[in-house]
Design a protein around this motif. Sequence first.
Motif, short mmCIF file in Angstrom:
data_model
loop_
_atom_site.label_atom_id
_atom_site.label_comp_id
_atom_site.label_asym_id
_atom_site.label_seq_id
_atom_site.Cartn_x
_atom_site.Cartn_y
_atom_site.Cartn_z
N ALA A 99 0.83 -1.19 0.00
CA ALA A 99 0.00 0.00 0.00
C ALA A 99 0.88 1.25 0.00
CB ALA A 99 -0.92 -0.01 1.21
N ASP A 100 0.62 2.13 -0.95
CA ASP A 100 1.36 3.39 -1.06
C ASP A 100 0.58 4.47 -0.31
OD1 ASP A 100 2.61 5.76 -1.82
OD2 ASP A 100 3.09 5.00 -3.83
N THR A 101 1.16 4.99 0.76
CA THR A 101 0.47 5.97 1.59
C THR A 101 0.98 7.40 1.35
OG1 THR A 101 2.04 5.58 3.39
CG2 THR A 101 0.00 4.28 3.39
N THR A 102 1.75 7.58 0.28
CA THR A 102 2.26 8.91 -0.04
C THR A 102 1.08 9.87 -0.27
OG1 THR A 102 4.14 7.88 -1.15
CG2 THR A 102 3.77 10.23 -1.56
N PRO A 103 1.12 11.07 0.29
CA PRO A 103 0.02 12.02 0.08
C PRO A 103 -0.23 12.29 -1.40
CG PRO A 103 1.44 12.78 1.85
CD PRO A 103 2.13 11.60 1.24
N VAL A 104 -1.49 12.42 -1.76
CA VAL A 104 -1.88 12.60 -3.16
C VAL A 104 -1.22 13.84 -3.76
CG1 VAL A 104 -3.83 13.19 -4.66
CG2 VAL A 104 -4.05 11.35 -2.99
N LYS A 105 -1.24 14.93 -3.04
CA LYS A 105 -0.67 16.17 -3.57
C LYS A 105 0.81 16.02 -3.87
CE LYS A 105 -0.46 21.14 -2.67
NZ LYS A 105 -0.80 22.24 -1.71
N MET A 106 1.52 15.30 -3.03
CA MET A 106 2.95 15.07 -3.24
C MET A 106 3.19 14.21 -4.49
SD MET A 106 5.70 13.44 -0.55
CE MET A 106 5.18 14.66 0.68
N LEU A 107 2.36 13.17 -4.67
CA LEU A 107 2.48 12.32 -5.86
C LEU A 107 2.18 13.10 -7.13
CD1 LEU A 107 0.70 9.08 -4.59
CD2 LEU A 107 3.10 9.28 -5.23
N ALA A 108 1.14 13.93 -7.08
CA ALA A 108 0.77 14.71 -8.26
C ALA A 108 1.89 15.67 -8.66
CB ALA A 108 -0.52 15.48 -7.98
N GLU A 109 2.51 16.28 -7.68
CA GLU A 109 3.61 17.21 -7.96
C GLU A 109 4.82 16.46 -8.52
OE1 GLU A 109 4.30 19.22 -4.31
OE2 GLU A 109 2.59 20.60 -4.53
N LYS A 110 5.13 15.30 -7.94
CA LYS A 110 6.30 14.54 -8.36
C LYS A 110 6.17 14.06 -9.81
CE LYS A 110 9.10 10.49 -7.16
NZ LYS A 110 9.29 9.38 -6.17
N TYR A 111 4.96 13.62 -10.20
CA TYR A 111 4.77 13.05 -11.53
C TYR A 111 4.03 13.99 -12.48
CZ TYR A 111 6.31 8.69 -9.41
OH TYR A 111 7.04 7.73 -8.77
N SER A 112 3.89 15.26 -12.07
CA SER A 112 3.19 16.25 -12.89
C SER A 112 1.82 15.72 -13.33
CB SER A 112 4.02 16.64 -14.13
OG SER A 112 5.28 17.15 -13.74
N ALA A 113 1.10 15.14 -12.38
CA ALA A 113 -0.17 14.49 -12.68
C ALA A 113 -1.35 15.41 -12.40
CB ALA A 113 -0.32 13.22 -11.85
N ASN A 114 -2.39 15.26 -13.21
CA ASN A 114 -3.64 15.99 -12.99
C ASN A 114 -4.57 15.25 -12.05
OD1 ASN A 114 -2.81 16.20 -16.14
ND2 ASN A 114 -3.43 18.22 -15.35
N TYR A 115 -4.42 13.90 -12.05
CA TYR A 115 -5.28 13.07 -11.21
C TYR A 115 -4.46 11.93 -10.62
CZ TYR A 115 -9.22 15.33 -13.60
OH TYR A 115 -10.10 16.23 -14.10
N VAL A 116 -4.92 11.43 -9.47
CA VAL A 116 -4.35 10.24 -8.85
C VAL A 116 -5.50 9.26 -8.60
CG1 VAL A 116 -3.17 9.28 -6.86
CG2 VAL A 116 -2.46 11.50 -7.79
#
Length: 301
Positions: A99-116
């Motif tokens: 299970a990946d518990t990394t905060p959504v906002k941090m993941l979005a910033e890291k991968y330049s993502a619009n959605y998670v």
Amino acid sequence: MKTLLIICALAALGLASCGVDYQLTVPVNYAPKLELGHDETRVVVLNRFTVDSVANKNKRKRNVLKGGSYSAIAMAAKQLDMLPHIQTTVLADSANLSADTTPVKMLAEKYSANYVLTLDSLSADIPMELVDTMEVYTTVVNVKFTLYESNGNYFKILRGKAKDYHSESRYYGILAALLVHPTVKGNGQAINQSAGNAAIDAIKDYLPSTLTNQRPLYADNDSLKAAINHMVAKRYHEAFKILNPIIDGPDPKLASHAAYDLAVLYEAQGDIEEALKAAKLSNEKQQNFRANAIIPSLEQE
């Protein structure tokens, strides 16, 4: 333009028998109900389902659930990735699903993502249903995803379910059924397939869909049969040239039937507006139960 698939088994024989009900299968393509974006959009897909926390001590079953979880994640990413302007990044590991518990906002910033998109839970079962004298087993998988916007504050819960045929055997009583009942832990491949189908069900509003309409046709006389032969061969203009004079002819019943066949012809070409006009014209010539049946469907298309 919609493609036209022919299911009339006697088409190759020239529709010679007047006792046959002739039908056309007309696929109607629908756009997705929801969109993730018109411009380039990136979606990160990951696992947040802690399989090892499931109240199940059987290691083999937990491994099957892990495999099903990865199949659901991979299928969701694959389906989204096929949409225009959508790119997906899968962060799950099939070999060691955690299970990946990394905060959504941090993941979005890291991968330049619009959605998670996160997989939050998955359950699997192989129930038995008694049909006549047979035991019928199906694999049933339920999944829950959450689709987050990049800020992590706005989200949508996406639930999906799949129920797929697994196997069947003759019923010899409850004791025998308990002894031979297939288990989740012994059917990883079947669970994986159903998990993928459940994922598709969860995100179905974001995917294009096709509804198949089976349209019966009138073949009252040789002229209508000839028109149907042209429709089978996709010679739509030739079919129109036959049907149009019949619609303007003196026989109201035949005119009504020809107008209805013309409505199906237009629908097969993707011209829904003209198909609706022809169906309504069929009723004007003479009340037609097939025209009454097709009109609401055409209005929804």
